[in-house]
Write a protein that holds these residues in place. Structure first.
Motif, PDB file in Angstrom:
ATOM      1  N   LEU A 178       0.824  -1.215   0.000  1.00 18.79           N
ATOM      2  CA  LEU A 178       0.000   0.000   0.000  1.00 18.79           C
ATOM      3  C   LEU A 178       0.854   1.259   0.000  1.00 18.79           C
ATOM      4  O   LEU A 178       0.534   2.251  -0.659  1.00 18.79           O
ATOM      5  CB  LEU A 178      -0.927   0.016   1.218  1.00 18.79           C
ATOM      6  N   VAL A 179       1.955   1.215   0.741  1.00 16.54           N
ATOM      7  CA  VAL A 179       2.756   2.425   0.937  1.00 16.54           C
ATOM      8  C   VAL A 179       3.693   2.693  -0.238  1.00 16.54           C
ATOM      9  O   VAL A 179       3.844   3.834  -0.683  1.00 16.54           O
ATOM     10  CB  VAL A 179       3.563   2.322   2.238  1.00 16.54           C
ATOM     11  N   TYR A 180       4.303   1.635  -0.782  1.00 14.24           N
ATOM     12  CA  TYR A 180       5.411   1.847  -1.710  1.00 14.24           C
ATOM     13  C   TYR A 180       5.123   1.523  -3.180  1.00 14.24           C
ATOM     14  O   TYR A 180       5.876   1.961  -4.050  1.00 14.24           O
ATOM     15  CB  TYR A 180       6.625   1.028  -1.261  1.00 14.24           C
ATOM     16  N   THR A 181       4.090   0.770  -3.471  1.00 11.64           N
ATOM     17  CA  THR A 181       3.886   0.340  -4.855  1.00 11.64           C
ATOM     18  C   THR A 181       3.264   1.445  -5.702  1.00 11.64           C
ATOM     19  O   THR A 181       2.209   1.986  -5.358  1.00 11.64           O
ATOM     20  CB  THR A 181       2.996  -0.911  -4.921  1.00 11.64           C
ATOM     21  N   GLU A 182       3.928   1.753  -6.801  1.00  9.22           N
ATOM     22  CA  GLU A 182       3.429   2.735  -7.763  1.00  9.22           C
ATOM     23  C   GLU A 182       2.754   1.978  -8.907  1.00  9.22           C
ATOM     24  O   GLU A 182       3.389   1.199  -9.615  1.00  9.22           O
ATOM     25  CB  GLU A 182       4.583   3.569  -8.307  1.00  9.22           C
ATOM     26  N   HIS A 183       1.454   2.184  -9.089  1.00 10.22           N
ATOM     27  CA  HIS A 183       0.687   1.405 -10.060  1.00 10.22           C
ATOM     28  C   HIS A 183       0.536   2.092 -11.415  1.00 10.22           C
ATOM     29  O   HIS A 183       0.078   1.453 -12.364  1.00 10.22           O
ATOM     30  CB  HIS A 183      -0.703   1.088  -9.498  1.00 10.22           C
ATOM     31  N   LYS A 184       0.912   3.330 -11.509  1.00 13.10           N
ATOM     32  CA  LYS A 184       0.723   4.047 -12.769  1.00 13.10           C
ATOM     33  C   LYS A 184       1.576   3.432 -13.872  1.00 13.10           C
ATOM     34  O   LYS A 184       2.765   3.161 -13.691  1.00 13.10           O
ATOM     35  CB  LYS A 184       1.083   5.526 -12.593  1.00 13.10           C
ATOM     36  N   GLY A 185       0.962   3.210 -15.016  1.00 10.58           N
ATOM     37  CA  GLY A 185       1.682   2.702 -16.176  1.00 10.58           C
ATOM     38  C   GLY A 185       1.835   1.192 -16.232  1.00 10.58           C
ATOM     39  O   GLY A 185       2.426   0.661 -17.174  1.00 10.58           O
ATOM     40  N   LEU A 186       1.304   0.469 -15.247  1.00 11.22           N
ATOM     41  CA  LEU A 186       1.430  -0.982 -15.243  1.00 11.22           C
ATOM     42  C   LEU A 186       0.390  -1.620 -16.163  1.00 11.22           C
ATOM     43  O   LEU A 186      -0.727  -1.134 -16.295  1.00 11.22           O
ATOM     44  CB  LEU A 186       1.250  -1.531 -13.824  1.00 11.22           C
ATOM     45  N   THR A 187       0.779  -2.738 -16.781  1.00 13.66           N
ATOM     46  CA  THR A 187      -0.162  -3.481 -17.613  1.00 13.66           C
ATOM     47  C   THR A 187      -1.048  -4.347 -16.720  1.00 13.66           C
ATOM     48  O   THR A 187      -0.792  -4.508 -15.518  1.00 13.66           O
ATOM     49  CB  THR A 187       0.577  -4.386 -18.614  1.00 13.66           C
ATOM     50  N   GLU A 188      -2.072  -4.927 -17.322  1.00 17.22           N
ATOM     51  CA  GLU A 188      -2.979  -5.792 -16.564  1.00 17.22           C
ATOM     52  C   GLU A 188      -2.229  -6.993 -15.988  1.00 17.22           C
ATOM     53  O   GLU A 188      -2.454  -7.386 -14.845  1.00 17.22           O
ATOM     54  CB  GLU A 188      -4.117  -6.267 -17.463  1.00 17.22           C
ATOM     55  N   ASN A 189      -1.326  -7.589 -16.780  1.00 16.15           N
ATOM     56  CA  ASN A 189      -0.559  -8.735 -16.302  1.00 16.15           C
ATOM     57  C   ASN A 189       0.397  -8.342 -15.179  1.00 16.15           C
ATOM     58  O   ASN A 189       0.611  -9.113 -14.233  1.00 16.15           O
ATOM     59  CB  ASN A 189       0.222  -9.377 -17.441  1.00 16.15           C
ATOM     60  N   GLU A 190       0.989  -7.160 -15.273  1.00 16.41           N
ATOM     61  CA  GLU A 190       1.876  -6.685 -14.216  1.00 16.41           C
ATOM     62  C   GLU A 190       1.102  -6.454 -12.917  1.00 16.41           C
ATOM     63  O   GLU A 190       1.579  -6.771 -11.825  1.00 16.41           O
ATOM     64  CB  GLU A 190       2.594  -5.412 -14.662  1.00 16.41           C
ATOM     65  N   GLU A 191      -0.099  -5.899 -13.035  1.00 17.42           N
ATOM     66  CA  GLU A 191      -0.954  -5.714 -11.865  1.00 17.42           C
ATOM     67  C   GLU A 191      -1.278  -7.060 -11.222  1.00 17.42           C
ATOM     68  O   GLU A 191      -1.259  -7.210 -10.000  1.00 17.42           O
ATOM     69  CB  GLU A 191      -2.251  -4.998 -12.256  1.00 17.42           C
ATOM     70  N   LYS A 192      -1.588  -8.043 -12.065  1.00 17.51           N
ATOM     71  CA  LYS A 192      -1.916  -9.374 -11.551  1.00 17.51           C
ATOM     72  C   LYS A 192      -0.713  -9.987 -10.840  1.00 17.51           C
ATOM     73  O   LYS A 192      -0.856 -10.605  -9.772  1.00 17.51           O
ATOM     74  CB  LYS A 192      -2.356 -10.268 -12.706  1.00 17.51           C
ATOM     75  N   MET A 193       0.461  -9.832 -11.410  1.00 16.07           N
ATOM     76  CA  MET A 193       1.665 -10.381 -10.787  1.00 16.07           C
ATOM     77  C   MET A 193       1.957  -9.696  -9.455  1.00 16.07           C
ATOM     78  O   MET A 193       2.333 -10.348  -8.474  1.00 16.07           O
ATOM     79  CB  MET A 193       2.864 -10.240 -11.733  1.00 16.07           C
ATOM     80  N   LEU A 194       1.782  -8.382  -9.396  1.00 15.01           N
ATOM     81  CA  LEU A 194       1.994  -7.667  -8.140  1.00 15.01           C
ATOM     82  C   LEU A 194       1.040  -8.166  -7.062  1.00 15.01           C
ATOM     83  O   LEU A 194       1.443  -8.367  -5.910  1.00 15.01           O
ATOM     84  CB  LEU A 194       1.786  -6.160  -8.355  1.00 15.01           C
TER      85      LEU A 194
END
Length: 249
Positions: free
Chosen positions: A68-84
């Protein structure tokens, strides 16, 4: 990565929306006044986040506090979001000891040890002894599915694995590896993750050298969490049964 208040707020609202959790529900569970998070979200507020509030919100959202504190989600693909999301859940379940990771035997890193495993191969070798005689033997080599196959890859740290899906009998393997740079004495180091199904089918998932910064950070958090968890005393079912029988004698 430095603390970014706006990033934290964006992450809370984004995850709450994904999980269909109302902000008011988070506030109630955290025992703060209604509208507290909404007021903190305003640019002109001077309020700060208490640690117990953040821990409660992270628990309700099913996320680690670091995510919640450190992850920057801007610009990530759908697969990258899923992996995170996958890496963060593995980290969270490891932190609360729901997942108990195992290590592959350390002898797999002994160059003369013969070890059958889908991530390793047994190769025939030949060396000359001090008397000038050729000696044939076998050794185990780690086979990276990400790095250059023409150069040996070694496991620098430990190889951890855990069963995370009983339906497909799928395990996740996590390891810290290194390989000499071509024409150099320098080593490039990487974290690698694989899925292995039914103890033989290998699915390469992600390598830190090839991943975006957010995923690399999540992989590093997971590896550290798993490595730290080794210090806690755990038993598998067979061991528990043996101990119980021994205590009853």
């Amino acid at each position: 990565m430095d603390f970014d208040r706006n990033r934290l707020i964006d992450n809370i609202y984004r995850v709450a929306k994904e999980k269909n959790i109302k902000i008011g529900t988070l506030e109630q569970s955290a025992r703060v006044s209604p509208g507290y998070l909404s007021r903190l979200a305003k640019d002109d507020t001077k309020g700060s986040f208490a640690v117990d509030l953040l821990c409660s919100v992270a628990e309700q959202l099913g996320k680690t506090l670091d995510a919640l504190v450190y992850t920057e989600h801007k610009g990530l693909t759908e697969n990258e979001e899923k992996m995170l999301a996958f890496l963060d859940r593995l980290t969270m379940l490891t932190e609360n000891f729901t997942l108990e990771w195992k290590m592959l035997p350390p002898m797999i890193q002994d160059e003369t040890y013969e070890f059958e495993h889908p991530l390793f191969r047994v190769v025939d070798c030949c060396d000359m002894d001090p008397d000038g005689n050729y000696i044939s033997y076998k050794k185990t080599e780690y086979c990276s599915h990400f790095l250059d196959h023409d150069h040996p890859t070694t496991i620098e740290g430990r190889c951890f694995h855990v069963l995370f899906d009983t339906f497909s009998d799928r395990e996740v393997y996590l390891m810290f590896v290194s390989q000499y740079e071509p024409g150099s004495f320098d080593r490039r180091k990487a974290l690698e993750i694989y899925f292995i199904r039914q103890e033989k089918y290998v699915e390469p998932i992600v390598c830190s050298i090839l991943a975006c910064d957010q995923i690399v950070e999540a992989m590093e958090r997971l590896y550290k969490t798993v490595d730290d968890a080794r210090s806690h005393l755990t038993f598998d079912r067979d061991s528990i049964g043996a101990i119980d029988r021994f205590l009853k004698e």
